[in-house]
Design a protein around this motif. Structure first.
Motif, PDB file in Angstrom:
ATOM      1  N   UNK A 262       0.827  -1.198   0.000  1.00 14.34           N
ATOM      2  CA  UNK A 262       0.000   0.000   0.000  1.00 14.34           C
ATOM      3  C   UNK A 262       0.864   1.252   0.000  1.00 14.34           C
ATOM      4  N   UNK A 263       0.664   2.128  -0.993  1.00 13.43           N
ATOM      5  CA  UNK A 263       1.330   3.431  -0.935  1.00 13.43           C
ATOM      6  C   UNK A 263       0.629   4.295   0.111  1.00 13.43           C
ATOM      7  N   UNK A 264       1.394   5.101   0.799  1.00 11.99           N
ATOM      8  CA  UNK A 264       0.868   5.985   1.829  1.00 11.99           C
ATOM      9  C   UNK A 264       0.915   7.420   1.332  1.00 11.99           C
ATOM     10  N   UNK A 265       0.051   8.270   1.879  1.00 11.38           N
ATOM     11  CA  UNK A 265       0.006   9.658   1.424  1.00 11.38           C
ATOM     12  C   UNK A 265       1.053  10.540   2.088  1.00 11.38           C
ATOM     13  N   UNK A 266       1.623  10.051   3.189  1.00 14.89           N
ATOM     14  CA  UNK A 266       2.702  10.786   3.861  1.00 14.89           C
ATOM     15  C   UNK A 266       3.665   9.764   4.466  1.00 14.89           C
ATOM     16  N   UNK A 267       4.747  10.251   5.045  1.00  9.76           N
ATOM     17  CA  UNK A 267       5.793   9.364   5.531  1.00  9.76           C
ATOM     18  C   UNK A 267       5.360   8.536   6.738  1.00  9.76           C
ATOM     19  N   UNK A 268       5.769   7.277   6.716  1.00 12.18           N
ATOM     20  CA  UNK A 268       5.518   6.343   7.800  1.00 12.18           C
ATOM     21  C   UNK A 268       6.263   6.800   9.046  1.00 12.18           C
ATOM     22  N   UNK A 269       5.569   6.779  10.187  1.00 13.81           N
ATOM     23  CA  UNK A 269       6.179   7.156  11.456  1.00 13.81           C
ATOM     24  C   UNK A 269       6.416   5.919  12.322  1.00 13.81           C
ATOM     25  N   UNK A 270       5.400   5.044  12.423  1.00 10.30           N
ATOM     26  CA  UNK A 270       5.526   3.900  13.327  1.00 10.30           C
ATOM     27  C   UNK A 270       4.481   2.836  13.011  1.00 10.30           C
ATOM     28  N   UNK A 271       4.829   1.592  13.325  1.00 11.02           N
ATOM     29  CA  UNK A 271       3.901   0.466  13.230  1.00 11.02           C
ATOM     30  C   UNK A 271       3.906  -0.264  14.565  1.00 11.02           C
TER      31      UNK A 271
END
Length: 179
Positions: free
Chosen positions: A85-94
């Protein structure tokens, strides 16, 4: 489950169906080694400063991978890619929890079921900087100092805490530390 940095030539030799996360103009390349039975999957990204995140679900069945503006999930038993899945902004945490995986980007909160389907997707009111599990609820800390409390079963916002209230919570501000 190890991440190993490789070069672009080696990455390009990985079959496209095993390039789990691939971006245009990538400068960083790695493989995730899932052992003898499943082999390796490739990931690529742009930034020299960002490192990929890899989380194993508590039941050991799903491997979650994220970097920059992409998230993916692999079935550990079969090697099948469950989600990219592409995200609309940068990944911070999972955070991988018993029944769900919670993902925050700078602007969004996503909640996934065990096998990668989206349970909830919400826009955050401010930039997210971290997330913790506190007393059974997800707590998302925002750049403003406020915190949002979210029910991990439903993905619904329970309440927002102002800076003073948020300061009383036990919160691990280290991104990428959970799950």
């Amino acid at each position: 489950m190890k991440i190993q940095i490789i070069n672009e030539v080696d990455f390009n030799q990985i079959d496209a169906s095993r390039q789990l996360i691939a971006t245009e103009y990538s400068r960083q390349f790695a493989i995730i080694d899932l052992g003898e039975n499943l082999g390796v999957y490739g990931i690529s990204w742009n930034s020299d400063l960002i490192k990929p995140m890899v989380k194993l679900s508590p039941d050991g069945q799903t491997i979650w991978v994220g970097v920059e503006q992409k998230v993916a999930a692999i079935c550990r038993e079969t090697g099948k890619i469950l989600l990219t899945l592409p995200l609309t902004s940068y990944l911070v945490q999972m955070l991988t929890l018993e029944k769900v995986t919670a993902v925050i980007t700078e602007e969004d909160f996503l909640l996934f079921n065990r096998r990668g389907s989206i349970r909830s997707n919400k826009t955050l009111p401010d930039t997210a900087i971290g997330m913790s599990l506190v007393e059974g609820n997800l707590v998302i800390k925002l750049l403003s100092g406020e915190c949002l409390i979210i029910n991990p079963e439903t993905g619904s916002f329970q309440k927002a805490l102002a800076k003073k209230q948020a300061a009383t919570l036990l919160f691990d501000p280290v991104p990428n530390a959970g799950g």
